[in-house]
Scaffold this active site. Structure first.
Site, PDB file in Angstrom:
ATOM      1  N   LYS A  26       1.186   4.070  -2.964  1.00  0.00           N
ATOM      2  CA  LYS A  26       0.924   5.491  -2.718  1.00  0.00           C
ATOM      3  C   LYS A  26       2.139   6.333  -3.122  1.00  0.00           C
ATOM      4  O   LYS A  26       1.992   7.419  -3.691  1.00  0.00           O
ATOM      5  CB  LYS A  26       0.554   5.718  -1.246  1.00  0.00           C
ATOM      6  CG  LYS A  26      -0.845   5.240  -0.894  1.00  0.00           C
ATOM      7  CD  LYS A  26      -1.897   6.073  -1.628  1.00  0.00           C
ATOM      8  CE  LYS A  26      -3.308   5.632  -1.358  1.00  0.00           C
ATOM      9  NZ  LYS A  26      -4.294   6.383  -2.189  1.00  0.00           N
ATOM     10  N   TYR A  53       0.839  -1.201   0.000  1.00  0.00           N
ATOM     11  CA  TYR A  53       0.000   0.000   0.000  1.00  0.00           C
ATOM     12  C   TYR A  53       0.878   1.257   0.000  1.00  0.00           C
ATOM     13  O   TYR A  53       0.669   2.173  -0.800  1.00  0.00           O
ATOM     14  CB  TYR A  53      -0.892  -0.019   1.241  1.00  0.00           C
ATOM     15  CG  TYR A  53      -1.740   1.204   1.458  1.00  0.00           C
ATOM     16  CD1 TYR A  53      -2.847   1.459   0.670  1.00  0.00           C
ATOM     17  CD2 TYR A  53      -1.434   2.116   2.472  1.00  0.00           C
ATOM     18  CE1 TYR A  53      -3.634   2.580   0.881  1.00  0.00           C
ATOM     19  CE2 TYR A  53      -2.213   3.231   2.696  1.00  0.00           C
ATOM     20  CZ  TYR A  53      -3.314   3.465   1.893  1.00  0.00           C
ATOM     21  OH  TYR A  53      -4.089   4.574   2.105  1.00  0.00           O
TER      22      TYR A  53
END
Lengths: 321, 321
Positions: free
Chosen positions: A150, A146
């Site tokens: 990002k 994640y």
């Protein structure tokens, strides 16, 4: 002023929509229409302007094209596969968090309309052996998929902005607490549920020690910052359009004390302490000594105390029984 | 030990193949076969082991699958669209530099064989308003699409390594000088041609001022470092598997002086000074005050002097007329 919120069905998307409905303007112009797009048809929001709710799968370029047109002035790109799920399902995480972001930016390249794009990154981009404190110039060394996705999104936002395709800006959200509603699959979920559930008379599990420190922001402040974030003049952003969103570091103990100060000693009795290694493995890599100087200089703000976070939850979100 | 070089037809790929042929081993094991893959069939290299030359388009997952199998022990991922071309053709740059890297890593995920992947990043990942000097913990703020794509490649290498899919390591190459052969479409091309062409009796254009500082490494040292890079034990890499490859900062003037020290005063008379704004726009954003401490600690090295760079060109690469 036509605004699109991708991820408009989520917690932040819905609160942002209601805040835009209440203020009626963005970037100094009246809002004429708002589109709420999400993978499941988002809840409608009352507003003094037209609000459309549509389904959109950002992994599919045609679906993205159906929600962004040449009149779209501001795009909030909030949609994401959250940390726990992105760690479990690598394919889905990259499809949505990397390729989804790419698809939105590529659609803007087709249109040549240069919308403002507000991207929600995360403090999960920080990690590894990078020296504390984390400052604006610190290396991004995510220790989750994640976080990696990002960080890639930030690079894309910067590159497509530099090329004049969008006027992008990205904000690394602190952990949002107290989140209303049901738990999602974020590893940080307990950081809201240990307050939310007890305040609603229910039991909650805390999987970390009381002295676990982390970096937090209330939903109310987050929405205020996302609105300010869209309004920062492009020339004030410099050559890196992504930055920390201000938050504050608290330990679990300090937050429980704040709950006690606001609501008395009863709620905390509903917290059950139970170590969860798979949660710990993710969150122990997250950083908490963050110095969001650029964002503070640009007018974004943090909560004054965790007592405020508790009060905002009671005022804005606690279900009426 | 089966080695694959993706980008095996390029300058670095061919030199690396010849160096592997000469040493016959890698990571302490005899090399049994070498595959040179490139978008155009690479030149054959003589070796005491089998050398296969194949065409491969890394933008195409099926093409990638055809060159990587469960026996591939070490993959050098050198293929890239260079800076000037990636800036002009954004689609191609992202297809090769981002999706190509992803396709290689996804192929490794299918196989579950965990090869060593040596990725060539670039000092073009540095830029923007980040404070000098650039250290291992400095923020990556690329100011070109090429730099953004390389920074994304690093995040992918780290994430797929953390997940146990590959044993990746990435090295941010300094500008390689003196490069042999014909100019490519890299904005840094002149940083070799202003030496190479005069040393071959031909005129060359210098598009920047004599006091322009930049960060360089010879091809010979680059190859040595790429071999060492494959051999660093995984546990010594820490939580960020990508790092600067050591180089040295020189101004154009200092490099010309080095050429004079080695070859006398004649060659430099063939340099024509002519500002080129589109080249300047790219290279002026590049950083040169770099401190590659991690790589030096792990045994990688830079050239001792630019006189060495000139001598290596004469010894290794100058065409025999």
């Amino acid at each position: 002023m036509k605004v699109l919120i991708i991820g408009g069905g989520g917690l932040v998307g819905q609160k942002l929509a209601r805040a835009l409905a209440a203020r009626e303007t963005l970037r100094g112009a009246p809002i004429s229409s708002l589109v709420l797009a999400d993978v499941i048809d988002p809840a409608q929001v009352d507003a003094p302007f037209e609000v459309q709710t549509v389904t959109c799968d950002i992994a599919d370029p045609a679906s993205v094209a159906s929600v962004i047109d040449a009149d779209t002035d501001v795009i909030y790109l909030l949609a994401a596969i959250v940390s726990g799920q992105a760690e479990e399902d690598m394919t889905l995480g990259y499809q949505i968090n990397m390729m989804g972001t790419m698809n939105v930016l590529e659609r803007c390249r087709e249109l040549a309309s240069k919308p403002v794009v507000v991207f929600t990154s995360s403090i999960a981009v920080y990690g590894g052996e990078v020296a504390d404190p984390i400052i604006d110039d610190s290396f991004l060394n995510p220790q989750t998929s994640y976080g990696a996705q990002k960080a890639i999104g930030e690079l894309l936002i910067n590159d497509y902005s530099r090329k004049g395709i969008v006027d992008g800006r990205g904000f690394r959200l602190p952990t949002i607490s107290v989140r209303p509603g049901k738990p999602n699959r974020a590893a940080s979920g307990f950081m809201s549920s240990i307050f939310r559930e007890p305040l609603n008379g229910q039991e909650a599990v805390c999987p970390v020690d009381p002295d676990f420190p982390h970096y937090y922001l209330s939903p109310r402040k987050c929405i205020e910052n996302l609105i300010k974030g869209a309004e920062i003049p492009a020339q004030d952003l410099g050559k890196n359009r992504c930055m920390m969103m201000p938050g504050r570091m608290w330990t679990i103990d300090q937050m429980i004390e704040a709950m006690r100060n606001v609501c008395g000693p009863e709620p905390e009795k509903l917290i059950r302490w139970e170590e969860q290694p798979e949660i710990l493995a993710i969150v122990k890599g997250w950083r908490f000594d963050l110095r969001p100087e650029k964002a503070l200089r640009l007018g974004l703000t943090a909560d004054d105390s965790f007592e405020d976070n508790i009060r905002y939850y009671l005022e804005d979100d606690k279900p009426v029984v």
